[in-house]
Enzyme design. Sequence first.
Site, short mmCIF file in Angstrom:
data_model
loop_
_atom_site.label_atom_id
_atom_site.label_comp_id
_atom_site.label_asym_id
_atom_site.label_seq_id
_atom_site.Cartn_x
_atom_site.Cartn_y
_atom_site.Cartn_z
N GLU A 266 -94.01 21.89 -37.32
CA GLU A 266 -94.57 21.87 -36.07
C GLU A 266 -95.98 22.20 -36.19
OE1 GLU A 266 -93.05 21.22 -33.27
OE2 GLU A 266 -91.20 20.88 -34.49
N TRP A 269 -97.47 18.91 -36.70
CA TRP A 269 -97.55 18.22 -35.72
C TRP A 269 -98.94 18.41 -34.92
CZ3 TRP A 269 -94.85 14.24 -33.55
CH2 TRP A 269 -94.92 14.08 -32.25
N TRP A 297 -95.36 2.48 -11.33
CA TRP A 297 -95.08 3.96 -11.09
C TRP A 297 -94.76 4.20 -9.48
CZ3 TRP A 297 -93.59 6.20 -15.21
CH2 TRP A 297 -94.37 6.20 -16.57
N ASN A 335 -90.43 25.10 -25.13
CA ASN A 335 -90.57 23.55 -25.60
C ASN A 335 -89.69 22.68 -25.35
OD1 ASN A 335 -92.15 21.56 -27.58
ND2 ASN A 335 -90.31 21.77 -28.64
N TRP A 353 -96.96 9.53 -16.12
CA TRP A 353 -96.94 10.78 -16.91
C TRP A 353 -98.30 11.25 -16.88
CZ3 TRP A 353 -100.83 10.82 -20.65
CH2 TRP A 353 -101.41 9.73 -20.97
N TRP A 376 -96.97 14.04 -23.91
CA TRP A 376 -96.67 13.47 -22.79
C TRP A 376 -96.37 11.92 -22.96
CZ3 TRP A 376 -94.97 14.56 -18.12
CH2 TRP A 376 -95.03 15.94 -17.63
#
Length: 455
Positions: A266, A269, A297, A335, A353, A376
């Site tokens: 992580e 990441w 959208w 998370n 988004w 996102w």
Amino acid sequence: MTAPVIVWLRRDLRLADQAAFHSAAESGAPVIPVYVLDDDTPKHRAMGGASRWWLHHSLASLDADLRKLGSRLLLRRGASGDVLAELAAETGAREVHGLHHYEPWWRNAERAVAKALDLHLHHGNYLAPPGSVLTGGGTPYKIFTPFWRALSETLPPPDPLPALGKLSAPESWPKSEDLADWNLLPTKPDWAGGFLSEWNPGEAGAAERLEDFTDKVSRYADQRNLPSVEGTSRLSPHLHFGEISPATIWHAVASHKGSTSTFLGEIGWRDYATNVVQQFPDYGAKSYKAEFDNFTWRSGPEAEADLKAWQQGRTGYPIVDAGMRQLWATGWMHNRVRMIAASFLIKHLLIDWKRGEEWFWDTLVDADYAQNSVNWQWSAGSGVDANMFVRIMAPLTQSPKFDAAGYIRKWVPELAKLRDDVIHDPTVRPSGYPDRIVDHAFARNRALDAYRMGR
């Protein structure tokens, strides 16, 4: 008199493992640490409200730590290039030391500073310098797994630099602005009333958080997805503001057994997300995949009402509502619940988004441009390395799967008296708790239809 050296601070608000401070101190010159509140350079990417709350307390903490060394923190406001040039003219300084930053606006600011002054940028906010981990063909990675494999071959990171014991100060200090005058704290209303019970911004708070987490890191893989259990590190805002370095965290936990490697992934990441925005600076505003350019959208009054219900934690889906209320109350969200809430906005409500990314940017104390935009776009399926759009998280399944009953009780008190077997989707709604704003099956079919039409 020896000309002073400026240390330009941004998201690196620490003394330990801080190469800019070390290099400035080694010069033997007086050191002027300065934080520039620069809302001009990032423009619409200026820090959101929750980040400003954190910044206020972090700056106060750093100033107190510097004063123990016989120094202090200078505060100035304006475009970084202009402010630092003015400070240099006032003090006779020519050298500026700082850490590399990779958000597009900070790279612009670095170029502006370098035109006027002798700018020395150092590494230290990531496990490896962004841009240094390349494919065999010499190009940056786009996919996380091979990136992480290649990054792992460069690890561990160098041992952290120790905190300085003293900083040489100038004979007279330039004028500093007053932190209180920056109005970083909300007042009318004070929506951050619950933040201080959750957080202790500053380098000492980061060290305390890390010490607490080292006892839990071996169980990270089992507990990180359980919102009702404090299984995550909660180090993200400290990392974002640079109150602790990733190298410090790595060396503190890497020797622990169990699922420590999952946690270290992580941290990797975080490096990966910065690697992405370094390649695609507008990643927070534009979908990577061209097929999403034609995606329809929802918009209009009904969609705006749904967006507001999502923001307020009034969707009628308990796990989503619990997460959104936790976010508003504490500036942070678990998370696993972030993924559920993001998927719900994008796929159940069919809202762009970018609207969710904007909301998180304003309300998260750990609002990081790289991670926020990459995460996102992962949820939307629009990113360079992303979950497929057609994989739609079912909140009513995710909630019991990850044992979120206790989490829901804490953040949705209307449901606190319900049993575990009904709290995830109560058939009879307690007074004050809304019905679901959209049916799951209907929303899923609508999202899949929109995706097929947009391709």
